[in-house]
Design an enzyme around this catalytic site. Structure first.
Site, PDB file in Angstrom:
ATOM      1  N   THR A 309       6.879  22.835 -30.903  1.00  0.00           N
ATOM      2  CA  THR A 309       6.265  23.932 -30.049  1.00  0.00           C
ATOM      3  C   THR A 309       4.845  23.377 -29.692  1.00  0.00           C
ATOM      4  O   THR A 309       4.394  22.261 -30.330  1.00  0.00           O
ATOM      5  CB  THR A 309       6.285  25.323 -30.693  1.00  0.00           C
ATOM      6  OG1 THR A 309       5.790  26.229 -29.664  1.00  0.00           O
ATOM      7  CG2 THR A 309       5.627  25.351 -32.085  1.00  0.00           C
ATOM      8  N   LYS A 313       4.581  18.620 -28.198  1.00  0.00           N
ATOM      9  CA  LYS A 313       6.004  18.491 -27.390  1.00  0.00           C
ATOM     10  C   LYS A 313       5.848  16.961 -26.864  1.00  0.00           C
ATOM     11  O   LYS A 313       6.799  16.317 -26.887  1.00  0.00           O
ATOM     12  CB  LYS A 313       6.230  19.514 -26.460  1.00  0.00           C
ATOM     13  CG  LYS A 313       6.507  20.950 -26.995  1.00  0.00           C
ATOM     14  CD  LYS A 313       6.954  21.827 -26.035  1.00  0.00           C
ATOM     15  CE  LYS A 313       7.202  23.265 -26.699  1.00  0.00           C
ATOM     16  NZ  LYS A 313       7.824  24.168 -25.620  1.00  0.00           N
ATOM     17  N   ASP A 351      13.990  23.510 -23.474  1.00  0.00           N
ATOM     18  CA  ASP A 351      13.185  24.350 -22.824  1.00  0.00           C
ATOM     19  C   ASP A 351      13.267  24.893 -21.519  1.00  0.00           C
ATOM     20  O   ASP A 351      13.670  25.857 -21.018  1.00  0.00           O
ATOM     21  CB  ASP A 351      11.555  23.981 -22.766  1.00  0.00           C
ATOM     22  CG  ASP A 351      10.722  24.284 -24.143  1.00  0.00           C
ATOM     23  OD1 ASP A 351      11.414  25.101 -25.037  1.00  0.00           O
ATOM     24  OD2 ASP A 351       9.911  23.672 -24.670  1.00  0.00           O
ATOM     25  N   ALA A 388       5.591  22.624 -22.331  1.00  0.00           N
ATOM     26  CA  ALA A 388       6.064  23.652 -21.666  1.00  0.00           C
ATOM     27  C   ALA A 388       6.128  23.776 -20.214  1.00  0.00           C
ATOM     28  O   ALA A 388       7.019  24.071 -19.314  1.00  0.00           O
ATOM     29  CB  ALA A 388       6.104  25.101 -22.026  1.00  0.00           C
ATOM     30  N   ALA A 472       6.083  32.501 -21.397  1.00  0.00           N
ATOM     31  CA  ALA A 472       6.774  32.170 -22.382  1.00  0.00           C
ATOM     32  C   ALA A 472       6.457  32.524 -23.774  1.00  0.00           C
ATOM     33  O   ALA A 472       6.866  32.366 -24.846  1.00  0.00           O
ATOM     34  CB  ALA A 472       6.379  30.432 -22.261  1.00  0.00           C
ATOM     35  N   GLY A 495       9.470  35.868 -23.036  1.00  0.00           N
ATOM     36  CA  GLY A 495       9.666  34.727 -23.753  1.00  0.00           C
ATOM     37  C   GLY A 495      10.712  34.847 -24.637  1.00  0.00           C
ATOM     38  O   GLY A 495      11.478  33.848 -24.830  1.00  0.00           O
TER      39      GLY A 495
END
Length: 527
Positions: A309, A313, A351, A388, A472, A495
């Site tokens: 996370t 990433k 994701d 993300a 998110a 999220g």
């Protein structure tokens, strides 16, 4: 330093040392003996195996009377500790009185006493060779500054073993999560039973994984705020969040790599699912500063898979041996699997599937072209250009949307927009960007996440031109952005829905088993 936990555990078993179940000890700190007695009962009810009675916390203390009372009324085995200020405790009185009290505890029936390495020789002289058979002496050393090298730790353990200890105890401070690997290593090699831990948030895994590496006991506080040392989990979390009683030498370790990571609901989700089917794995929070250093340090097959996370990433992708083509196109990895055959790291991205599916579900009730899908031709504004953000921008483009990337740093927005053939904005420009109604907004930043729940990435006056707003962030579930979007008449997607969607594939990659989708939904419905 690489940690090959599997081979080390096998060496232990081959040597005939075996492994006993790690105990859970509740450290009790109270102003009075009456309060201590009350806490003893709570410790029993919480599932603790023994209690540590911190004599240095008592405001008044009559050694013979008070120790006798506590031993007599305690239904669990007792460990007496009288920690001086020079070793991180609260006692700042006469040293002889302190040692005499611990000697008295032994004579009155204590099961364990804790003596600091610095004074163990003075304490041994009080015994004159007469030690009650029932009582085990824990000789301890605490380092609140750092975690020394393996060589220094090995020397420390050797000195404690030579002091006449029945049980070795070392507590260090983890400045980085990789420091804990050194604690695991010396735990596996100790010739005596050993209590070992790295304090602080980055050392949490040393406590959770105590049964895997053979620590004699782990400390668990009765409740948050009553910790006797930094980074101590609650007994409830050890037992019911991390399935502590089910962890052993062969347990596979999974976890979420992030910074911050304490807010994540992933451990709740995966550990409940693991327990429901008897899968021998544990999922833990991993507060990581440097992804490359972490993956190199925990390189054994026992560390079998990781979720990634914010903000790791993109760095995760760079440190995988193989990367799924879609993740490579996105430029970010949120799931890493260690291949059992060769130990190589495979990275993928779940994701975009979780988020885009959740957004499409949210659009089903709104007007759209049933042939091309609900996102086709829509202006899709992505806030954030990190991992993300890249996943959402890629997924929206694949579904035929017109992608717009808004980011605090315009240059990063431009980079991502160029990749997906979209438009770039600075975050400040969002308030005046409304070329048409019915647009879609997706926040992929941490803005609005606990504890800063009053923050929002977009002003309320800009939200009226969106038909759907997605965030998110899932702690809290309804962020300020979503609350204000709903007030403006937009559909909202939380999220939590993305979280569940992306978790399905990760679970299946971790376990090789079908994801228990209804269980996931049931678990997350409570948050």
């Amino acid at each position: 330093m690489e940690l090959d936990a599997g081979s080390e555990v096998k060496k232990m078993e081959e040597a005939g040392k075996g492994k006993s179940q790690t105990l859970i000890c509740a450290p009790l700190m109270a102003d009075s003996v009456d309060q201590m007695l009350n806490l003893m009962q709570k410790a029993k009810e919480s599932g603790a195996d023994l209690v540590e009675l911190r004599l240095d916390s008592l405001k008044s203390f009559n050694p013979r009377h008070d120790i006798s009372t506590m031993i007599e009324h305690c239904s669990l085995p007792t460990l007496f500790t009288y920690r001086p200020t020079w070793e991180g405790g609260q006692y700042d009185g006469d040293e002889k009185s302190r040692l005499d009290a611990l000697h008295l505890a032994m004579e009155l029936g204590a099961d364990y006493i804790d003596i600091e390495l610095k004074v163990v020789h003075e304490f041994n002289s009080l015994l004159h060779g007469n030690k009650p058979a029932k009582c085990k002496i824990i000789v301890s050393s605490h380092n609140y500054h750092n975690t020394p090298s393996v060589e220094e730790l090995s020397d420390l353990v050797a000195r404690i073993q030579e002091s006449g200890a029945d049980i070795v105890k070392i507590a260090t401070y983890a400045l980085d999560i990789t420091d804990v690997a050194r604690i695991f290593k010396i735990t596996l090699h100790s010739q005596l039973p050993i209590i070992s831990m790295a304090m602080g948030e980055k050392g949490l895994i040393s406590r959770i994984l105590s049964p895997k590496f053979g620590s004699y006991l782990a400390f668990g506080t009765l409740e948050t705020g009553r910790e006797s040392a930094p980074g101590q989990p609650t007994i409830q979390d050890l037992l019911y969040l991390y399935n502590f009683r089910h962890i052993g030498p062969d347990t596979k370790v999974f976890g979420i790599i992030g910074k911050p990571v304490g807010h994540s609901k992933s451990p709740i989700l995966y550990n409940k699912a693991f327990r429901s089917i008897g899968f021998n794995g544990v999922y833990i929070p991993l507060l990581v500063d440097d992804v490359a250093n972490f993956l190199q340090t925990y390189s054994s097959s026992d560390f079998a898979g990781f979720s990634c996370t914010i903000p790791h990433k993109e760095a995760a992708l760079a440190n995988c041996d193989e990367v799924d083509p879609i993740a490579k196109s996105i430029g970010a990895v949120n799931c890493i699997i260690r291949k059992p055959a060769d130990g190589k790291l495979f990275g993928c991205n779940t994701d975009y599937v979780g988020a885009i599916s959740a957004i499409e579900d949210g659009l089903r009730g709104l007007p759209h072209n049933p042939v091309d899908g609900p996102l086709a031709g829509k202006i899709f504004v992505v806030i954030g250009a990190g991992g993300a953000g890249k996943a959402l921008a890629y997924g929206a483009k694949e579904k035929g949307a017109k992608v717009v990337v808004a980011n605090r740093t315009y240059e990063r927005a431009r980079e991502l927009a160029d990749i997906v053939g979209g438009q770039a904005l600075s975050l400040a420009e969002l308030s005046t960007f409304h070329p048409e109604n019915g647009m879609i907004l997706a926040n992929t930043t941490s803005i609005g996440m606990q504890p800063k729940i009053d923050e929002t990435p977009a002003p309320k006056e800009a939200l009226s031109c969106y038909s759907l707003v997605f965030d998110a962030v899932y702690t809290p579930k309804i962020t300020r952005l979503l609350r204000e979007a709903e007030e403006c008449g937009a559909e909202i997607v939380t999220g939590v829905e993305m979280f569940i969607g992306q978790a399905y594939e990760q679970y299946e990659r971790f376990t090789g088993l079908p994801a228990p989708k209804e269980l996931f939904k049931s678990i997350m419905s409570k948050y």
